[in-house]
Enzyme design. Sequence first.
Site, mmCIF file in Angstrom:
data_model
loop_
_atom_site.group_PDB
_atom_site.id
_atom_site.type_symbol
_atom_site.label_atom_id
_atom_site.label_comp_id
_atom_site.label_asym_id
_atom_site.label_seq_id
_atom_site.Cartn_x
_atom_site.Cartn_y
_atom_site.Cartn_z
ATOM 1 N N CYS A 175 0.840 -1.209 0.000
ATOM 2 C CA CYS A 175 0.000 0.000 0.000
ATOM 3 C C CYS A 175 0.873 1.257 0.000
ATOM 4 O O CYS A 175 1.422 1.609 -1.034
ATOM 5 C CB CYS A 175 -0.970 -0.040 1.173
ATOM 6 S SG CYS A 175 -2.336 1.107 1.004
ATOM 7 N N HIS A 197 -3.004 -5.527 1.705
ATOM 8 C CA HIS A 197 -2.307 -5.740 2.984
ATOM 9 C C HIS A 197 -2.311 -7.195 3.446
ATOM 10 O O HIS A 197 -3.096 -7.553 4.323
ATOM 11 C CB HIS A 197 -2.989 -4.910 4.078
ATOM 12 C CG HIS A 197 -2.929 -3.441 3.854
ATOM 13 N ND1 HIS A 197 -1.827 -2.698 4.173
ATOM 14 C CD2 HIS A 197 -3.835 -2.573 3.336
ATOM 15 C CE1 HIS A 197 -2.046 -1.430 3.874
ATOM 16 N NE2 HIS A 197 -3.258 -1.328 3.350
ATOM 17 N N GLU A 220 -0.435 -8.472 5.440
ATOM 18 C CA GLU A 220 -0.015 -8.511 6.844
ATOM 19 C C GLU A 220 -1.175 -8.479 7.818
ATOM 20 O O GLU A 220 -0.995 -8.797 8.996
ATOM 21 C CB GLU A 220 0.972 -7.370 7.127
ATOM 22 C CG GLU A 220 0.379 -5.955 7.203
ATOM 23 C CD GLU A 220 0.186 -5.274 5.851
ATOM 24 O OE1 GLU A 220 0.298 -5.955 4.805
ATOM 25 O OE2 GLU A 220 -0.095 -4.054 5.831
#
Lengths: 300, 213
Positions: free
Chosen positions: B96, B191, B193
């Site tokens: 991002c 994302h 993560e």
Amino acid sequence: MTESTSAEQFGSSRVKRGLAEMLKGGVIMDVVTAAQARIAEDAGAVAVMALERVPADIRSQGGVARMSDPDLIDSIIAEVNIPVMAKARIGHFVEAQILEVLGVDYIDESEVLSPADYTNHIDKWNFTIPFVCGATNLGEALRRINEGAAMIRSKGEAGTGDVSEATKHIRTINGEIKRLTSMSRDELYVAAKELQAPYELVAEIASTGKLPVVLFTAGGVATPADAAMMMQLGADGVFVGSGIFKSGNPEQRAAAIVKAVTFYDDAKVIADVSRGLGEAMVGINVSDIAEPHRLATRGW
Amino acid sequence: MTILSVGTRPADTAVPHGLRVGVLALQGDFREHAHVLRELGASVELVRRPEELDRIDGLVIPGGESSVMDKLARTFGLAEPLRAAITAGLPVYGTCAGLIMLADTILDGMNGQQSLGGLDIAVRRNAFGSQTASFETDLEIPALGEKPVHAVFIRAPVVETVGAKATALATLDDGRCVAVEQGNLLGTSFHPEITGEYRFHQYFLQKLVAAAR
């Protein structure tokens, strides 16, 4: 999750909470004009909070404080690229509906404005847009999360420049979380009752040791040292309201607070950025404010 | 010590001892990246100062606010050494805001916003609109195996132009590119993560291990 590869899902908890995750380690600044929003973005704010008057003015001028004029919010959205948040009154779901169609990125259901409902908060699950809500303790935070809040802001006492209440609230919330992690299951049932919060959320926190959403601190932060202290006390980031635009040199103070939040554990950096900032907001000691005039007691 | 080759199955991923993965920790969700990397067995170093770059074999640039990362990276003297390290082949993965930092060209950036560059792409900042347009979806990414990647897009950028040196790894149904690689560099608009999706980090660690050899 894999049944369809093309279905796009909007407004899920993950998407709502996710934006707050991206704001971590950052400073969200109160602004009342597009010009202030420009200063905030240039100084390194991760987001701006649009409101009609900063808390210090609400406090000194009195009267009912409401959602900002849509024209003002439009002008702030047009001015900056960073996310724009805006405040709605506690329980005022129509102000929230308006803010959602205006295209703001986050709604703050805020005790800084005059509450519109002294019994109910907004049912935040009804919205695609995420909400941040204030809390003075863990039970209050969990009740807001149960209503759909995707981010929590410890309240402090807005518009004072006195950081003591912010300190108290972040310490209280994190202390109560730590206490839960040491409890056995039979004790958690009682803890849920005492916190007046759903058992499922209490049990989740007892096992993870943290809130399921991002926790920022607000209410009285006026200096880089204040902001760094909140970070050292475990905040994910900091809201600064009156502290910037009620000070002598907003540009420099705003940039200094941003740096202090990134290097919150490096006293040398914090010392450097604290030099020559000019006058901080004059402020008012929370102990000099009579109970009925304290904003943190709004919301329940 | 396990040496990986490209195409190693994710479950076999291991990072040799002594290799350190930096995570740029100026702002954003750097703790989530650090967590995923540690789960995968990597030694993680949070990076905020130029001297900390000397200790790492690769870097992850997290999600967050790219304009803030840019300002802080320049103010604290990280931007120039990072540019030099990327040019010299440092493996870097950006998600991002991190993808924006790695793009050679930023579209719709702030006044004066600079990227580190490295990826031969043009990225449009906040390409979907306000937060109510943020979404999650599944993506087919053959390079990472059959199972779709569950991807979360939060005020996300898209790769508007993929230059000759870069390769698109994933596109949305409408054809817009949301993941790219180029040599030791990897970037995603979304994302991994925050969704428990480890394959991009594994793929990046393979690049890092190969580069360190």
